[in-house]
Design a protein around this motif. Structure first.
Motif, PDB file in Angstrom:
ATOM      1  N   LYS A 144      44.974  21.355  40.883  1.00 40.20           N
ATOM      2  CA  LYS A 144      45.259  22.723  41.353  1.00 40.20           C
ATOM      3  C   LYS A 144      44.152  23.692  40.954  1.00 40.20           C
ATOM      4  CE  LYS A 144      48.926  26.227  41.194  1.00 40.20           C
ATOM      5  NZ  LYS A 144      50.295  26.529  40.709  1.00 40.20           N
ATOM      6  N   TYR A 145      43.498  23.415  39.841  1.00 43.29           N
ATOM      7  CA  TYR A 145      42.511  24.350  39.305  1.00 43.29           C
ATOM      8  C   TYR A 145      41.074  23.969  39.635  1.00 43.29           C
ATOM      9  CZ  TYR A 145      46.514  26.057  36.699  1.00 43.29           C
ATOM     10  OH  TYR A 145      47.738  26.580  36.367  1.00 43.29           O
ATOM     11  N   GLY A 146      40.859  22.733  40.082  1.00 36.91           N
ATOM     12  CA  GLY A 146      39.503  22.260  40.291  1.00 36.91           C
ATOM     13  C   GLY A 146      38.868  21.858  38.970  1.00 36.91           C
ATOM     14  N   PHE A 147      37.776  21.105  39.043  1.00 33.09           N
ATOM     15  CA  PHE A 147      37.125  20.596  37.832  1.00 33.09           C
ATOM     16  C   PHE A 147      36.313  21.724  37.202  1.00 33.09           C
ATOM     17  CE2 PHE A 147      33.782  17.834  35.756  1.00 33.09           C
ATOM     18  CZ  PHE A 147      34.635  17.340  34.781  1.00 33.09           C
ATOM     19  N   HIS A 148      36.646  22.081  35.971  1.00 33.02           N
ATOM     20  CA  HIS A 148      36.058  23.256  35.350  1.00 33.02           C
ATOM     21  C   HIS A 148      36.338  23.258  33.854  1.00 33.02           C
ATOM     22  CE1 HIS A 148      40.253  24.440  35.183  1.00 33.02           C
ATOM     23  NE2 HIS A 148      39.879  25.315  34.260  1.00 33.02           N
ATOM     24  N   ALA A 149      35.718  24.204  33.156  1.00 39.42           N
ATOM     25  CA  ALA A 149      36.110  24.579  31.801  1.00 39.42           C
ATOM     26  C   ALA A 149      36.415  26.073  31.807  1.00 39.42           C
ATOM     27  CB  ALA A 149      34.997  24.274  30.803  1.00 39.42           C
ATOM     28  N   THR A 150      37.543  26.450  31.248  1.00 43.06           N
ATOM     29  CA  THR A 150      37.972  27.847  31.252  1.00 43.06           C
ATOM     30  C   THR A 150      37.183  28.661  30.237  1.00 43.06           C
ATOM     31  OG1 THR A 150      40.219  27.245  31.903  1.00 43.06           O
ATOM     32  CG2 THR A 150      39.927  29.397  30.866  1.00 43.06           C
ATOM     33  N   LEU A 151      36.676  29.812  30.679  1.00 39.86           N
ATOM     34  CA  LEU A 151      36.075  30.797  29.783  1.00 39.86           C
ATOM     35  C   LEU A 151      36.936  32.059  29.719  1.00 39.86           C
ATOM     36  CD1 LEU A 151      32.343  30.313  30.849  1.00 39.86           C
ATOM     37  CD2 LEU A 151      33.448  29.459  28.769  1.00 39.86           C
ATOM     38  N   LYS A 152      37.461  32.497  30.855  1.00 43.53           N
ATOM     39  CA  LYS A 152      38.448  33.586  30.924  1.00 43.53           C
ATOM     40  C   LYS A 152      39.584  33.084  31.791  1.00 43.53           C
ATOM     41  CE  LYS A 152      39.976  37.906  30.441  1.00 43.53           C
ATOM     42  NZ  LYS A 152      40.435  38.432  29.137  1.00 43.53           N
ATOM     43  N   ALA A 153      40.780  33.029  31.224  1.00 41.83           N
ATOM     44  CA  ALA A 153      41.918  32.399  31.888  1.00 41.83           C
ATOM     45  C   ALA A 153      42.311  33.147  33.159  1.00 41.83           C
ATOM     46  CB  ALA A 153      43.097  32.347  30.932  1.00 41.83           C
ATOM     47  N   PRO A 154      42.984  32.447  34.092  1.00 39.14           N
ATOM     48  CA  PRO A 154      43.390  33.077  35.359  1.00 39.14           C
ATOM     49  C   PRO A 154      44.157  34.374  35.162  1.00 39.14           C
ATOM     50  CG  PRO A 154      43.722  30.709  35.475  1.00 39.14           C
ATOM     51  CD  PRO A 154      43.334  31.011  34.056  1.00 39.14           C
ATOM     52  N   MET A 155      43.836  35.333  36.019  1.00 30.48           N
ATOM     53  CA  MET A 155      44.454  36.656  35.939  1.00 30.48           C
ATOM     54  C   MET A 155      44.458  37.286  37.327  1.00 30.48           C
ATOM     55  SD  MET A 155      41.254  38.745  34.212  1.00 30.48           S
ATOM     56  CE  MET A 155      39.635  38.752  35.047  1.00 30.48           C
ATOM     57  N   ALA A 156      45.474  38.097  37.590  1.00 35.68           N
ATOM     58  CA  ALA A 156      45.420  38.993  38.734  1.00 35.68           C
ATOM     59  C   ALA A 156      44.516  40.165  38.356  1.00 35.68           C
ATOM     60  CB  ALA A 156      46.823  39.475  39.089  1.00 35.68           C
ATOM     61  N   LEU A 157      44.172  40.995  39.312  1.00 41.68           N
ATOM     62  CA  LEU A 157      43.362  42.167  39.013  1.00 41.68           C
ATOM     63  C   LEU A 157      44.262  43.378  38.789  1.00 41.68           C
ATOM     64  CD1 LEU A 157      40.347  41.927  41.494  1.00 41.68           C
ATOM     65  CD2 LEU A 157      40.549  41.074  39.141  1.00 41.68           C
ATOM     66  N   ILE A 158      43.908  44.155  37.778  1.00 45.78           N
ATOM     67  CA  ILE A 158      44.640  45.382  37.515  1.00 45.78           C
ATOM     68  C   ILE A 158      44.455  46.337  38.695  1.00 45.78           C
ATOM     69  CG2 ILE A 158      42.724  46.540  36.329  1.00 45.78           C
ATOM     70  CD1 ILE A 158      44.807  47.603  34.311  1.00 45.78           C
ATOM     71  N   SER A 159      45.449  47.155  38.940  1.00 40.65           N
ATOM     72  CA  SER A 159      45.381  48.109  40.043  1.00 40.65           C
ATOM     73  C   SER A 159      44.126  48.973  39.929  1.00 40.65           C
ATOM     74  CB  SER A 159      46.632  49.006  40.025  1.00 40.65           C
ATOM     75  OG  SER A 159      46.576  49.964  41.066  1.00 40.65           O
ATOM     76  N   GLY A 160      43.415  49.104  41.039  1.00 46.76           N
ATOM     77  CA  GLY A 160      42.209  49.910  41.070  1.00 46.76           C
ATOM     78  C   GLY A 160      40.918  49.126  40.926  1.00 46.76           C
ATOM     79  N   ARG A 161      41.007  47.847  40.519  1.00 52.00           N
ATOM     80  CA  ARG A 161      39.811  47.015  40.423  1.00 52.00           C
ATOM     81  C   ARG A 161      39.773  46.065  41.612  1.00 52.00           C
ATOM     82  NH1 ARG A 161      37.451  47.687  35.337  1.00 52.00           N
ATOM     83  NH2 ARG A 161      35.564  47.140  36.502  1.00 52.00           N
TER      84      ARG A 161
END
Length: 232
Positions: free
Chosen positions: A59-76
């Protein structure tokens, strides 16, 4: 409830690298192209249910996490996040170099460093801090999903401060290849994956870039939508 789309800052080894092809074949998914990839026969021989074994990391693809998945805060916006990735990558810093191995970590199998590398820990910590302004506050539902009662006090503190418990001193670089496996199943699968990885003859791995991955909705896989080489 977690919003969508979601974004994550990852390390990925480049679309044409042997390491990326290795990961895409084993997961059955290429996060650069978005294509399905046929599983290797040796994986299917050792585990005929290989699709299930690799369902979570696919589901995530082959990777190493540096900043975990997040939605964007309103306005960004996504455009602003991409600009921030470029700015982050443009800051001169040591490029971490790790001796990669395949081993078990917390019950799953991954490509990990054979030994701690301080520059890598620093890079991950910088990512957590520098991109945090894009992250909305953690909701009570999302916090509960992390099962804080099972975390250490420091991990709970990091969850509340950064939205993810495995950061800073808790960070462990890993490029996941399987879901969690019991010890009996893990042995032969680990042996097969180590043999495949050894054939690549990757003695050292330079963490030379960051990548931005995007997940459009809860049913979608993450896809690589941009990457930036780290300045030296």
């Amino acid at each position: 409830m977690t919003g969508f789309p979601r974004y994550a800052i990852y390390f990925a080894a480049g679309p044409n690298s042997p390491l990326s092809r290795f990961g895409a074949e084993l997961l059955g998914y290429d996060a650069y192209s978005g294509d399905e990839v046929s599983f290797p026969q040796d994986a299917l021989r050792v585990a005929p249910d290989w699709r299930d074994v690799t369902a979570d990391p696919r589901k995530y693809g082959f990777h190493a996490t540096l900043k975990a998945p997040m939605a964007l805060i309103s306005g960004r916006t996504e455009t602003e996040l991409m600009a921030a990735c470029a700015a982050f990558a443009g800051k001169a810093r040591p490029r971490p170099v790790i001796p990669p191995i395949v081993d078990s970590i917390s019950g799953f199998i991954a490509v990990i460093p054979a030994e701690p590398v301080e520059a890598l820990q620093q890079l991950a910590a910088d990512c957590v801090r520098d991109f945090d302004s894009f992250r909305p506050a953690l909701t009570a539902e999302d916090r509960a999903r992390r099962k804080p009662e099972k975390l250490s006090e420091r991990q709970r503190d990091y969850l509340d401060r950064w939205g993810y418990p495995y950061v800073m001193e808790e960070f462990r670089f890993h490029m996941t290849l399987t879901g969690r496996l019991d010890a009996k199943r893990r042995g032969p699968i680990l042996e097969m994956l180590r043999a495949r990885f050894a054939a690549l003859r990757i003695e050292t791995l330079e963490i030379d870039r960051i990548a931005l991955f995007k997940q459009d909705d809860a049913k979608a896989r993450f896809r690589n939508i941009g990457e930036w080489m780290l300045a030296r």
